[in-house]
Design a protein around this motif. Structure first.
Motif, PDB file in Angstrom:
ATOM      1  N   LEU A 654       0.855  -1.183   0.000  1.00  0.00           N
ATOM      2  CA  LEU A 654       0.000   0.000   0.000  1.00  0.00           C
ATOM      3  C   LEU A 654       0.890   1.233   0.000  1.00  0.00           C
ATOM      4  CD1 LEU A 654      -2.894   1.110   0.152  1.00  0.00           C
ATOM      5  CD2 LEU A 654      -2.695   1.067   2.657  1.00  0.00           C
ATOM      6  N   THR A 655       0.766   2.045  -1.035  1.00  0.00           N
ATOM      7  CA  THR A 655       1.597   3.246  -1.177  1.00  0.00           C
ATOM      8  C   THR A 655       0.708   4.472  -1.334  1.00  0.00           C
ATOM      9  OG1 THR A 655       1.740   3.031  -3.582  1.00  0.00           O
ATOM     10  CG2 THR A 655       3.411   1.894  -2.273  1.00  0.00           C
ATOM     11  N   ASP A 656       1.326   5.633  -1.170  1.00  0.00           N
ATOM     12  CA  ASP A 656       0.577   6.891  -1.302  1.00  0.00           C
ATOM     13  C   ASP A 656       0.545   7.407  -2.727  1.00  0.00           C
ATOM     14  OD1 ASP A 656       3.164   7.708  -1.630  1.00  0.00           O
ATOM     15  OD2 ASP A 656       3.259   8.905   0.192  1.00  0.00           O
ATOM     16  N   GLY A 657       1.139   6.655  -3.649  1.00  0.00           N
ATOM     17  CA  GLY A 657       1.116   7.088  -5.046  1.00  0.00           C
ATOM     18  C   GLY A 657       1.887   8.363  -5.284  1.00  0.00           C
ATOM     19  N   ALA A 658       2.929   8.605  -4.495  1.00  0.00           N
ATOM     20  CA  ALA A 658       3.775   9.804  -4.600  1.00  0.00           C
ATOM     21  C   ALA A 658       2.989  11.078  -4.341  1.00  0.00           C
ATOM     22  CB  ALA A 658       4.439   9.870  -5.962  1.00  0.00           C
ATOM     23  N   LYS A 659       1.887  10.975  -3.576  1.00  0.00           N
ATOM     24  CA  LYS A 659       1.098  12.150  -3.209  1.00  0.00           C
ATOM     25  C   LYS A 659       0.989  12.213  -1.689  1.00  0.00           C
ATOM     26  CE  LYS A 659      -1.770  12.040  -7.398  1.00  0.00           C
ATOM     27  NZ  LYS A 659      -3.155  11.943  -7.927  1.00  0.00           N
ATOM     28  N   SER A 660       0.970  13.420  -1.163  1.00  0.00           N
ATOM     29  CA  SER A 660       0.860  13.584   0.283  1.00  0.00           C
ATOM     30  C   SER A 660      -0.558  13.287   0.745  1.00  0.00           C
ATOM     31  CB  SER A 660       1.244  15.014   0.681  1.00  0.00           C
ATOM     32  OG  SER A 660       0.381  15.949   0.042  1.00  0.00           O
ATOM     33  N   VAL A 661      -0.663  12.657   1.900  1.00  0.00           N
ATOM     34  CA  VAL A 661      -1.965  12.312   2.465  1.00  0.00           C
ATOM     35  C   VAL A 661      -2.523  13.536   3.179  1.00  0.00           C
ATOM     36  CG1 VAL A 661      -3.186  10.740   4.006  1.00  0.00           C
ATOM     37  CG2 VAL A 661      -1.185   9.941   2.737  1.00  0.00           C
ATOM     38  N   PRO A 662      -3.777  13.933   2.926  1.00  0.00           N
ATOM     39  CA  PRO A 662      -4.341  15.134   3.555  1.00  0.00           C
ATOM     40  C   PRO A 662      -4.649  14.913   5.036  1.00  0.00           C
ATOM     41  CG  PRO A 662      -6.011  14.028   2.257  1.00  0.00           C
ATOM     42  CD  PRO A 662      -4.732  13.299   1.995  1.00  0.00           C
ATOM     43  N   GLN A 663      -4.766  16.030   5.765  1.00  0.00           N
ATOM     44  CA  GLN A 663      -5.122  15.968   7.180  1.00  0.00           C
ATOM     45  C   GLN A 663      -6.603  15.677   7.378  1.00  0.00           C
ATOM     46  OE1 GLN A 663      -3.115  16.122   9.762  1.00  0.00           O
ATOM     47  NE2 GLN A 663      -1.218  16.660   8.699  1.00  0.00           N
ATOM     48  N   SER A 664      -7.412  16.058   6.429  1.00  0.00           N
ATOM     49  CA  SER A 664      -8.858  15.784   6.491  1.00  0.00           C
ATOM     50  C   SER A 664      -9.376  15.597   5.074  1.00  0.00           C
ATOM     51  CB  SER A 664      -9.601  16.918   7.200  1.00  0.00           C
ATOM     52  OG  SER A 664      -9.430  18.136   6.480  1.00  0.00           O
ATOM     53  N   ALA A 665     -10.357  14.699   4.918  1.00  0.00           N
ATOM     54  CA  ALA A 665     -10.950  14.425   3.602  1.00  0.00           C
ATOM     55  C   ALA A 665     -12.279  13.710   3.795  1.00  0.00           C
ATOM     56  CB  ALA A 665     -10.005  13.589   2.745  1.00  0.00           C
ATOM     57  N   ALA A 666     -13.110  13.796   2.767  1.00  0.00           N
ATOM     58  CA  ALA A 666     -14.432  13.161   2.819  1.00  0.00           C
ATOM     59  C   ALA A 666     -14.328  11.696   2.436  1.00  0.00           C
ATOM     60  CB  ALA A 666     -15.395  13.893   1.884  1.00  0.00           C
ATOM     61  N   ALA A 667     -15.353  10.955   2.781  1.00  0.00           N
ATOM     62  CA  ALA A 667     -15.396   9.533   2.450  1.00  0.00           C
ATOM     63  C   ALA A 667     -15.377   9.352   0.931  1.00  0.00           C
ATOM     64  CB  ALA A 667     -16.657   8.902   3.035  1.00  0.00           C
ATOM     65  N   THR A 669     -12.681   9.557  -0.929  1.00  0.00           N
ATOM     66  CA  THR A 669     -11.506  10.204  -1.503  1.00  0.00           C
ATOM     67  C   THR A 669     -10.390   9.190  -1.693  1.00  0.00           C
ATOM     68  OG1 THR A 669     -12.083  12.261  -0.363  1.00  0.00           O
ATOM     69  CG2 THR A 669      -9.838  12.063  -1.202  1.00  0.00           C
ATOM     70  N   HIS A 670      -9.797   9.194  -2.900  1.00  0.00           N
ATOM     71  CA  HIS A 670      -8.683   8.294  -3.174  1.00  0.00           C
ATOM     72  C   HIS A 670      -7.453   8.759  -2.396  1.00  0.00           C
ATOM     73  CE1 HIS A 670     -10.440   6.691  -7.246  1.00  0.00           C
ATOM     74  NE2 HIS A 670     -11.288   6.603  -6.236  1.00  0.00           N
ATOM     75  N   ILE A 671      -6.947   7.880  -1.584  1.00  0.00           N
ATOM     76  CA  ILE A 671      -5.839   8.229  -0.706  1.00  0.00           C
ATOM     77  C   ILE A 671      -4.535   7.589  -1.158  1.00  0.00           C
ATOM     78  CG2 ILE A 671      -4.966   8.095   1.658  1.00  0.00           C
ATOM     79  CD1 ILE A 671      -7.168  10.125   1.263  1.00  0.00           C
ATOM     80  N   GLY A 672      -4.585   6.367  -1.651  1.00  0.00           N
ATOM     81  CA  GLY A 672      -3.355   5.674  -2.009  1.00  0.00           C
ATOM     82  C   GLY A 672      -3.597   4.643  -3.096  1.00  0.00           C
ATOM     83  N   THR A 673      -2.606   3.759  -3.250  1.00  0.00           N
ATOM     84  CA  THR A 673      -2.651   2.741  -4.301  1.00  0.00           C
ATOM     85  C   THR A 673      -2.195   1.400  -3.733  1.00  0.00           C
ATOM     86  OG1 THR A 673      -2.147   4.417  -5.971  1.00  0.00           O
ATOM     87  CG2 THR A 673      -1.828   2.110  -6.599  1.00  0.00           C
ATOM     88  N   LEU A 674      -2.920   0.342  -4.132  1.00  0.00           N
ATOM     89  CA  LEU A 674      -2.523  -1.015  -3.775  1.00  0.00           C
ATOM     90  C   LEU A 674      -1.822  -1.617  -4.992  1.00  0.00           C
ATOM     91  CD1 LEU A 674      -2.686  -3.323  -1.683  1.00  0.00           C
ATOM     92  CD2 LEU A 674      -4.799  -4.059  -2.831  1.00  0.00           C
ATOM     93  N   THR A 675      -0.571  -2.031  -4.831  1.00  0.00           N
ATOM     94  CA  THR A 675       0.227  -2.551  -5.941  1.00  0.00           C
ATOM     95  C   THR A 675       0.565  -4.016  -5.701  1.00  0.00           C
ATOM     96  OG1 THR A 675       2.304  -1.875  -4.889  1.00  0.00           O
ATOM     97  CG2 THR A 675       1.246  -0.287  -6.333  1.00  0.00           C
ATOM     98  N   VAL A 676       0.637  -4.755  -6.839  1.00  0.00           N
ATOM     99  CA  VAL A 676       1.010  -6.170  -6.816  1.00  0.00           C
ATOM    100  C   VAL A 676       2.053  -6.385  -7.896  1.00  0.00           C
ATOM    101  CG1 VAL A 676       0.216  -8.546  -7.008  1.00  0.00           C
ATOM    102  CG2 VAL A 676      -1.308  -6.813  -6.050  1.00  0.00           C
TER     103      VAL A 676
END
Length: 706
Positions: A654-667, A669-676
């Motif tokens: 589970l990675t953040d996709g090279a994007k910073s995770v916000p302090q607050s967000a609505a349900a 919202t894409h937060i990260g990426t699952l990679t295989v």
């Protein structure tokens, strides 16, 4: 007031009558006993016309003038003067004390206005004919002087006498109105008439004698006004200098002066002390001292209460500071955490590929791992397969975009000469001439399809600026970076049998080459036409079938048939790449044998590839943590399908996709990426918030630790 008699100098041999001022007191010598003098004629304390507030001054007679023998005081106006040849001292003031020499004692002649002790100061040696009486003698008071104006300041003229002045019959004392009569030491005279008690009294001092007679004491005191301040003039020296000089007396000394020592007694030195600062008092004790209220007695209860009063404000202040710091300091960066299984294993047994009976081989899927292998992975000659590393080094130094031709390369004489080696069995591009221009794309095509040795050496010189040896060093350095432990290059073409490697090492290199699209566009071609128009076939006969991507063949008598190959297969939405290598095939024809064996292994691997759903849509795969105790679940937005084969274990991340995770967000919202997996075969699926990610509260900020 009381005045003390000061010691006098040596008494003169002979003296004359003392001169008196009207209302003055006679001066007696120490040791004598006389009644007080009667009041002077015309001068009484109750007599009108006397200004009792008049200041009395003492006039000092200049040194060096000698009185005439037998002179008497003669009043004239306010001041009585002596004869011209012997000027007398004029020293009288209203209410002046009787001045006596040391050693004399005399009773009062009559009542005085107020008993005042006068201090008899020492005088210098007087002449024999001085008006003062000799020590030890007793004589009556001199004749009173004429009345004077009591509002006039009275001056005393003091005759300075030295120890060596000759005795004479002349008297130098001239009384003034209200002055004191000067008596010789040892005489007894009555007190002078009373004076104005409100008048300041000044004492005129005779010159101090050279030595003080033993046993002398202060003379009798004359009556003066008690409220009047007594001013004492310092004793005069035995011999006054010709020119009077002043002496600076500091108002305050740095050190405490020792008290006067008694005559004839032991010398006692005054103790010098310095005041030391007191230690600071406790706050409550200091307050009690300032308010003049003693502190209450110390008890355990009072101690506890005092400590509470002291420490409670400090604790409250510390809590306020802590709260402010906690509230304003930066918030921690939210992090992602995988909660699902970090690995997935495909069902079934590990596959067994159809390997040939000799040599060695290795098969892998990019981003997934090793499918299968056979033979001992050891260093063996690889022939022209070495040109795969030559192409990789050139493209690392001079990258080429897909569809681009790249820069031009000038054919040198060496490349033209080496092109004629095809007659000796080498693979060359014999159509090039010195001065011809080849694009980077054409040079790579001549390298990988007809496997031209002369172009391999030309690319090495072009990349390094003329040194093939330097290029070979680059090849070996790159092999080390890729972890090719059984590989060593000695020439750019692989013609030398000393250029060796293993099937596993070549697969490591092949997995890097399949990521270079411009090179794969060349190696998957079944044939290529050079600039002269001649067509050259690809010795890799796997292309263009079954999704084969070619790469590089290599064959020599010592190395046998060798092939580094690659292919791809679509599994669901995933384009899976596989890379294999087979080395050491000596069955003739060796190039056809290795192609046939590689084709079977490639197809079997493609058949083994399968897709499996390892995560379903909406399944919780992780969570986001804001660093303050708040955690929100993360779910997959679609099914996650992985490509693999039976027995393969794939890893999930589970990675953040090279994007910073916000302090607050609505349900949602894409937060990260699952990679295989890894590389081009890697599968990526977005994950989203299952519920709202709320901003951190003040309580969360206040109670955070990290």
């Amino acid at each position: 007031m009381r005045s003390e008699a000061l010691p006098a100098a040596s008494a003169p041999a002979a003296g004359s009558d003392a001169a008196q001022a009207a209302g003055g007191a006679p001066k007696s010598a120490p040791g004598s006993a006389e009644p007080d003098a009667a009041p002077a004629t015309g001068v009484t304390p109750d007599e009108p016309g006397v200004d009792r507030k008049t200041a009395v001054f003492t006039a000092l007679k200049p040194e060096g003038e000698e009185p005439s023998a037998g002179s008497e005081a003669a009043p004239k106006g306010d001041v009585a003067e002596s004869e011209p040849e012997a000027k007398a001292d004029s020293r009288t003031a209203a209410g002046d004390a009787l001045k006596s020499t040391p050693g004399s004692a005399e009773p009062d002649a009559g009542p005085a206005p107020a008993p005042v002790r006068s201090e008899a100061l020492p005088t210098a040696s007087a002449p024999a004919d001085e008006a003062d009486a000799a020590p030890g003698s007793a004589e009556p008071d001199a004749a009173p002087a004429a009345p004077v104006d009591r509002k006039t300041a009275v001056f005393k003229a003091l005759k300075p006498g030295g120890a060596g002045t000759p005795a004479g019959p002349e008297d130098d004392a001239a009384p003034a109105a209200g002055g004191a009569a000067k008596s010789v030491p040892g005489s007894a005279e009555p007190d002078a008439a009373p004076v104005d008690r409100k008048t300041a009294v000044l004492k005129a001092l005779d010159s101090r004698p050279a030595s003080k007679p033993a046993g002398s004491e202060a003379g009798a005191a004359a009556g003066v006004d008690q409220p009047t301040a007594m001013l004492k003039l310092p004793p005069q020296p035995a011999e006054l200098p010709a020119e009077r000089t002043s002496k600076f007396v500091p108002l305050r000394a740095d050190e405490v002066r020792a008290p006067a020592q008694p005559a004839g007694g032991p010398v006692v030195e005054a103790e010098r002390t310095r005041q030391q600062p007191m230690p600071p008092l406790p706050p409550l004790d200091l307050l009690a001292e300032l308010t003049n209220k003693p502190a209450p007695p110390e008890t355990p209860t009072r101690t506890v209460v005092r400590r509470v009063k002291i420490w409670t404000p400090l604790l409250v202040l510390a809590l306020i500071i802590f709260a402010v710091v906690q509230a304003v300091r930066p918030l921690p960066t939210p992090s992602l955490k995988l909660t699902a299984n970090s690995a997935y294993t495909f069902e079934g047994d590990k596959p067994a590929l159809p390997w040939p009976g000799e040599g060695q081989g290795f098969m892998a899927a990019t981003g997934l791992g090793t499918v299968d292998s056979f033979g001992e992975q050891k260093a063996v000659p690889i022939g022209s397969v070495a040109k795969a590393m030559t192409a990789y080094v050139v493209l690392q130094d001079k990258p080429l975009k897909p569809g681009a031709k790249g820069p031009s390369i000038t054919v040198d004489a060496k490349a033209e000469e080496d092109g004629g080696l095809d007659a000796q069995g080498e693979s060359t591009l014999n159509t090039v001439k010195e001065g011809d221009k080849l694009t980077q794309h054409d040079a790579l095509a001549a390298l990988m399809i007809p496997s031209a040795n002369n172009i391999a050496r030309l690319l090495a010189r072009w990349d390094t600026g003329g040194s093939e040896e330097e290029f070979v060093k680059k090849m070996n350095d790159t092999a080390e970076e890729l972890g090719m432990k059984n590989t060593k290059y000695t020439d750019p073409s692989g013609l030398d049998a000393t250029t060796v490697s293993s099937a596993e090492d070549q697969v490591k290199l092949g997995q890097e080459l399949v990521e270079i699209e411009a090179l794969m566009d060349i190696t998957k071609l079944p044939e290529w036409t050079d600039p002269s128009g001649k067509t050259w076939r690809n010795y890799n006969t796997l292309v263009p079938y079954d999704g084969a991507l070619g790469i590089k063949t290599g064959s020599t008598t010592k190395a046998g048939g060798n092939l580094l190959f690659a292919a791809h297969k679509m599994v669901g939405d995933t384009d899976q790449l596989i890379v294999g290598a087979i080395l050491g095939q000596h069955q003739a024809p060796i190039i056809d044998t290795v192609n046939a064996a590689s084709k079977e292994v490639m197809r079997a691997t493609q058949d083994e590839l399968d897709g499996a759903t390892i995560v379903k849509k909406g399944q919780v795969v992780g969570e986001v943590d804001n660093g303050l105790g708040t955690k929100v679940p993360l779910v997959a937005v679609e099914d996650v399908k992985a490509v693999g084969w039976s027995g393969l274990t794939v890893k999930l991340e589970l990675t953040d996709g090279a994007k910073s995770v916000p302090q607050s967000a609505a349900a949602g919202t894409h937060i990260g990426t699952l990679t295989v997996g890894e590389g081009k075969s890697q599968v990526e699926v977005a994950v989203a918030l299952q519920s709202d990610l709320a901003e951190a509260s003040f309580l969360d900020k206040l109670t955070r630790v990290g």
